[in-house]
Scaffold this motif. Structure first.
Motif, PDB file in Angstrom:
ATOM      1  N   GLU A  18       0.812  -1.308  -0.029  1.00  0.00           N
ATOM      2  CA  GLU A  18      -0.034   0.123  -0.064  1.00  0.00           C
ATOM      3  C   GLU A  18       0.964   1.032   0.097  1.00  0.00           C
ATOM      4  OE1 GLU A  18      -2.903   0.197   3.092  1.00  0.00           O
ATOM      5  OE2 GLU A  18      -4.196  -1.355   1.983  1.00  0.00           O
ATOM      6  N   LEU A  19       0.075   2.231  -0.657  1.00  0.00           N
ATOM      7  CA  LEU A  19       1.152   3.617  -0.986  1.00  0.00           C
ATOM      8  C   LEU A  19       0.211   4.707  -0.484  1.00  0.00           C
ATOM      9  CD1 LEU A  19       3.566   5.460  -1.521  1.00  0.00           C
ATOM     10  CD2 LEU A  19       2.508   5.296  -3.920  1.00  0.00           C
ATOM     11  N   GLU A  20       0.408   5.024   0.522  1.00  0.00           N
ATOM     12  CA  GLU A  20      -0.499   6.359   1.387  1.00  0.00           C
ATOM     13  C   GLU A  20       0.013   7.704   0.632  1.00  0.00           C
ATOM     14  OE1 GLU A  20      -2.484   6.707   5.585  1.00  0.00           O
ATOM     15  OE2 GLU A  20      -0.863   7.823   5.437  1.00  0.00           O
ATOM     16  N   ARG A  52       8.274   9.578  -4.554  1.00  0.00           N
ATOM     17  CA  ARG A  52       8.403   9.000  -3.347  1.00  0.00           C
ATOM     18  C   ARG A  52       9.450   7.868  -3.175  1.00  0.00           C
ATOM     19  NH1 ARG A  52       4.518   8.152   0.729  1.00  0.00           N
ATOM     20  NH2 ARG A  52       3.204   9.765  -0.101  1.00  0.00           N
ATOM     21  N   THR A  53      10.409   7.820  -2.127  1.00  0.00           N
ATOM     22  CA  THR A  53      11.144   6.789  -2.177  1.00  0.00           C
ATOM     23  C   THR A  53      10.563   5.846  -1.002  1.00  0.00           C
ATOM     24  OG1 THR A  53      12.842   7.929  -2.716  1.00  0.00           O
ATOM     25  CG2 THR A  53      13.358   5.942  -1.392  1.00  0.00           C
ATOM     26  N   LEU A  54      10.386   4.591  -1.425  1.00  0.00           N
ATOM     27  CA  LEU A  54       9.750   3.573  -0.257  1.00  0.00           C
ATOM     28  C   LEU A  54      10.687   2.566   0.099  1.00  0.00           C
ATOM     29  CD1 LEU A  54       6.360   2.769  -1.930  1.00  0.00           C
ATOM     30  CD2 LEU A  54       6.817   4.526  -0.309  1.00  0.00           C
ATOM     31  N   THR A  55      10.571   2.272   1.588  1.00  0.00           N
ATOM     32  CA  THR A  55      11.410   1.152   1.983  1.00  0.00           C
ATOM     33  C   THR A  55      10.441  -0.016   2.233  1.00  0.00           C
ATOM     34  OG1 THR A  55      12.923   2.645   3.167  1.00  0.00           O
ATOM     35  CG2 THR A  55      12.891   0.373   3.802  1.00  0.00           C
ATOM     36  N   LEU A  56      11.009  -1.275   1.765  1.00  0.00           N
ATOM     37  CA  LEU A  56      10.377  -2.611   1.730  1.00  0.00           C
ATOM     38  C   LEU A  56      11.012  -3.573   2.429  1.00  0.00           C
ATOM     39  CD1 LEU A  56       8.828  -2.554  -1.829  1.00  0.00           C
ATOM     40  CD2 LEU A  56       7.705  -1.526   0.162  1.00  0.00           C
ATOM     41  N   GLY A  57      10.346  -4.377   3.045  1.00  0.00           N
ATOM     42  CA  GLY A  57      11.098  -5.731   3.533  1.00  0.00           C
ATOM     43  C   GLY A  57      11.488  -5.250   4.885  1.00  0.00           C
ATOM     44  N   GLY A  58      12.432  -5.983   5.421  1.00  0.00           N
ATOM     45  CA  GLY A  58      13.219  -5.918   6.566  1.00  0.00           C
ATOM     46  C   GLY A  58      14.601  -6.709   6.602  1.00  0.00           C
ATOM     47  N   GLY A  59      15.457  -6.578   7.373  1.00  0.00           N
ATOM     48  CA  GLY A  59      16.548  -7.471   7.738  1.00  0.00           C
ATOM     49  C   GLY A  59      17.534  -7.432   6.331  1.00  0.00           C
ATOM     50  N   SER A  60      17.870  -8.522   5.920  1.00  0.00           N
ATOM     51  CA  SER A  60      18.633  -8.558   4.909  1.00  0.00           C
ATOM     52  C   SER A  60      17.869  -8.423   3.604  1.00  0.00           C
ATOM     53  CB  SER A  60      19.257 -10.146   4.807  1.00  0.00           C
ATOM     54  OG  SER A  60      18.386 -10.948   4.751  1.00  0.00           O
ATOM     55  N   THR A  72      14.920  -0.523  -1.084  1.00  0.00           N
ATOM     56  CA  THR A  72      14.334   0.901  -1.280  1.00  0.00           C
ATOM     57  C   THR A  72      13.941   0.837  -2.913  1.00  0.00           C
ATOM     58  OG1 THR A  72      16.203   2.001  -1.858  1.00  0.00           O
ATOM     59  CG2 THR A  72      15.413   2.090   0.555  1.00  0.00           C
ATOM     60  N   VAL A  73      12.659   1.429  -3.161  1.00  0.00           N
ATOM     61  CA  VAL A  73      12.198   1.698  -4.460  1.00  0.00           C
ATOM     62  C   VAL A  73      11.704   3.229  -4.522  1.00  0.00           C
ATOM     63  CG1 VAL A  73      11.694  -0.753  -4.883  1.00  0.00           C
ATOM     64  CG2 VAL A  73       9.981   0.991  -4.026  1.00  0.00           C
ATOM     65  N   ASP A  74      12.093   3.660  -5.729  1.00  0.00           N
ATOM     66  CA  ASP A  74      11.664   4.924  -6.255  1.00  0.00           C
ATOM     67  C   ASP A  74      10.259   4.784  -6.929  1.00  0.00           C
ATOM     68  OD1 ASP A  74      13.641   6.395  -4.930  1.00  0.00           O
ATOM     69  OD2 ASP A  74      14.987   6.119  -6.823  1.00  0.00           O
ATOM     70  N   VAL A  75       9.448   5.525  -6.256  1.00  0.00           N
ATOM     71  CA  VAL A  75       7.895   5.712  -7.093  1.00  0.00           C
ATOM     72  C   VAL A  75       7.723   7.096  -7.526  1.00  0.00           C
ATOM     73  CG1 VAL A  75       5.586   5.056  -6.769  1.00  0.00           C
ATOM     74  CG2 VAL A  75       7.365   4.227  -5.214  1.00  0.00           C
ATOM     75  N   ALA A  76       7.261   7.002  -8.841  1.00  0.00           N
ATOM     76  CA  ALA A  76       6.271   8.429  -9.652  1.00  0.00           C
ATOM     77  C   ALA A  76       5.171   8.316  -9.214  1.00  0.00           C
ATOM     78  CB  ALA A  76       7.129   8.415 -10.850  1.00  0.00           C
ATOM     79  N   ILE A  77       4.492   9.181  -8.670  1.00  0.00           N
ATOM     80  CA  ILE A  77       2.955   9.249  -8.288  1.00  0.00           C
ATOM     81  C   ILE A  77       2.526  10.222  -9.382  1.00  0.00           C
ATOM     82  CG2 ILE A  77       1.424   9.888  -6.669  1.00  0.00           C
ATOM     83  CD1 ILE A  77       3.430   9.753  -4.484  1.00  0.00           C
ATOM     84  N   PRO A  78       1.783   9.529 -10.343  1.00  0.00           N
ATOM     85  CA  PRO A  78       1.125  10.403 -11.382  1.00  0.00           C
ATOM     86  C   PRO A  78      -0.083  11.349 -10.806  1.00  0.00           C
ATOM     87  CG  PRO A  78       0.348   8.171 -11.381  1.00  0.00           C
ATOM     88  CD  PRO A  78       1.340   8.184 -10.412  1.00  0.00           C
ATOM     89  N   TYR A 117       2.939  -3.939  -7.279  1.00  0.00           N
ATOM     90  CA  TYR A 117       1.919  -3.082  -7.454  1.00  0.00           C
ATOM     91  C   TYR A 117       1.766  -2.492  -6.098  1.00  0.00           C
ATOM     92  CZ  TYR A 117       0.877  -5.756 -11.763  1.00  0.00           C
ATOM     93  OH  TYR A 117       0.838  -6.333 -12.941  1.00  0.00           O
ATOM     94  N   LEU A 118       1.375  -1.028  -6.325  1.00  0.00           N
ATOM     95  CA  LEU A 118       1.430  -0.227  -5.205  1.00  0.00           C
ATOM     96  C   LEU A 118      -0.048   0.054  -5.104  1.00  0.00           C
ATOM     97  CD1 LEU A 118       4.621   2.004  -5.157  1.00  0.00           C
ATOM     98  CD2 LEU A 118       4.083  -0.114  -3.856  1.00  0.00           C
ATOM     99  N   VAL A 119      -0.795  -0.221  -4.116  1.00  0.00           N
ATOM    100  CA  VAL A 119      -2.116   0.270  -4.212  1.00  0.00           C
ATOM    101  C   VAL A 119      -2.431   1.555  -3.437  1.00  0.00           C
ATOM    102  CG1 VAL A 119      -4.449  -0.544  -3.469  1.00  0.00           C
ATOM    103  CG2 VAL A 119      -2.894  -2.038  -3.963  1.00  0.00           C
ATOM    104  N   VAL A 120      -2.916   2.517  -4.159  1.00  0.00           N
ATOM    105  CA  VAL A 120      -2.950   3.769  -3.588  1.00  0.00           C
ATOM    106  C   VAL A 120      -4.078   3.825  -2.529  1.00  0.00           C
ATOM    107  CG1 VAL A 120      -3.192   6.189  -4.045  1.00  0.00           C
ATOM    108  CG2 VAL A 120      -1.997   4.909  -5.664  1.00  0.00           C
ATOM    109  N   ARG A 121      -3.724   4.490  -1.440  1.00  0.00           N
ATOM    110  CA  ARG A 121      -4.633   4.780  -0.331  1.00  0.00           C
ATOM    111  C   ARG A 121      -4.643   6.262   0.112  1.00  0.00           C
ATOM    112  NH1 ARG A 121      -7.897   0.852  -1.318  1.00  0.00           N
ATOM    113  NH2 ARG A 121      -7.133  -1.049  -0.868  1.00  0.00           N
ATOM    114  N   LEU A 122      -5.631   7.014  -0.216  1.00  0.00           N
ATOM    115  CA  LEU A 122      -5.743   8.523   0.126  1.00  0.00           C
ATOM    116  C   LEU A 122      -5.796   8.769   1.680  1.00  0.00           C
ATOM    117  CD1 LEU A 122      -7.695  10.139  -2.613  1.00  0.00           C
ATOM    118  CD2 LEU A 122      -5.463   9.915  -2.471  1.00  0.00           C
ATOM    119  N   ALA A 123      -4.782   9.294   2.064  1.00  0.00           N
ATOM    120  CA  ALA A 123      -4.873   9.623   3.662  1.00  0.00           C
ATOM    121  C   ALA A 123      -6.014  10.706   3.942  1.00  0.00           C
ATOM    122  CB  ALA A 123      -3.439  10.269   3.939  1.00  0.00           C
TER     123      ALA A 123
END
Length: 322
Positions: free
Chosen positions: A153-155, A167-175, A179-185, A213-219
């Protein structure tokens, strides 16, 4: 080599399942069991089973051959008739190999190999005798398997949905942290999916990575309420503004706008600002609706009280008899 598990059973689909059903089943299992998201020690094996099953059922030719020849479909020569193969297998399991013309007394056929009466008679040897020395197909199952598609999910704020952004997102944990860069249209809406090709789960044996796939959620927003691409906002008015009419400023994600308030506007009336909602890359933007809220002073001055008393004495308006 261990026999191929029934791919229909692995994916949990009926034998007449169509491709969308098969794809949905695979994606669900892949998301659940991919090692990137599931730390269960058995998850990787389940993921591999699902990928192998999908590789069979998503390929029309492999699926046809599996339906015809079962778990040994990759060992069977291309030009073998399914009925001939079935008779050969039935004969192989009969004991003295009557279906192969006899002569191998006392043996047993297990796991694609003849054990006992004829030393070393593997399935390719048996097929060679039956089909005039033609080679069996590939020796076993394997090869690249695609990585699983993943979802997260991407808020985003209403302002980001209006203007777009990065936006730069951090996914997962540990090893497995990455990070992934996301362009929000501009103009994204709640529930819309943004596809990042090749950013999903890792493939197996050199297979391609899946998609993310990033599912958009409006804050939630302190001012705006969103319905699709339309925005709703409260418009506070003084009693005299609502009664006499006015032009009032309205904040929108694109900047301040002016709205004309007709005389006699009561609380709850909606005033439409066409095209001032969220943009639509494929069509007309949404609208913004300003909802009138008539507010009164919390504490009156002496002069204000006098004027309100004069108004009350002069007016015949009764809000309870409308």
């Amino acid at each position: 080599m261990a026999p191929v598990r029934d791919p229909y059973e692995v994916l949990g689909v009926p034998r007449d399942a169509d491709q969308p059903q098969i794809q949905r089943a695979y994606r669900g299992l892949a998301r659940e069991h991919h090692p990137d998201v599931n730390k269960d020690p058995e998850a990787e094996e389940r993921f591999k089973d699902a990928s192998e099953a999908y590789a069979i059922l998503s390929d029309p030719d492999k699926r046809r051959r599996y339906d015809a020849f079962g778990p040994d479909f990759e060992r069977v020569p291309e030009d073998v008739d399914p009925e001939t193969w079935a008779r050969a297998r039935a004969g192989a399991g009969a004991g003295p190999f009557g279906g192969f013309g006899g002569g191998f007394e006392g043996g047993a056929y297990e796991g694609g190999r003849y054990e006992g009466g004829f030393e070393g008679a593997g399935i390719k040897d048996l097929l060679g005798g039956l089909f005039g020395g033609r080679r069996a197909g590939r020796a076993g199952w394997g090869g690249p398997a695609p990585g699983a598609d993943q979802e997260a999910e991407l808020e985003v704020t209403v302002e980001e949905a209006y203007r777009g952004g990065r936006r730069t997102l951090t996914l997962g944990g540990g090893s497995r942290r990455r990070t992934v860069d996301v362009a929000i249209p501009p103009g994204v809406t709640d529930g819309q999916r943004i596809r990042l090709a090749g950013q999903g789960g890792r493939g197996m044996e050199g297979g391609p990575a899946g998609d993310l796939y990033l599912v958009v959620r409006l804050a939630p927003h302190p001012r705006y309420r969103v319905e699709g691409r339309d925005l709703h906002v409260d418009l506070p008015l003084a009693p005299w503004e609502a009664a006499l009419g006015t032009t009032a400023p309205v904040d929108t994600p694109g900047g301040e706008a002016k709205v004309g308030v007709p005389p006699g506007s009561s609380s709850g009336r909606r005033l439409r600002l066409r095209g001032r909602g969220l943009p639509d890359p494929r069509g007309a933007p949404g609208d913004l609706y300003a909802r009138v809220r008539v507010l009164v002073p919390g504490k009156l001055t002496g002069e204000e009280r006098r004027l309100f008393e004069e108004l009350a004495a002069a007016s015949s308006f009764d809000p309870r008899r409308r």
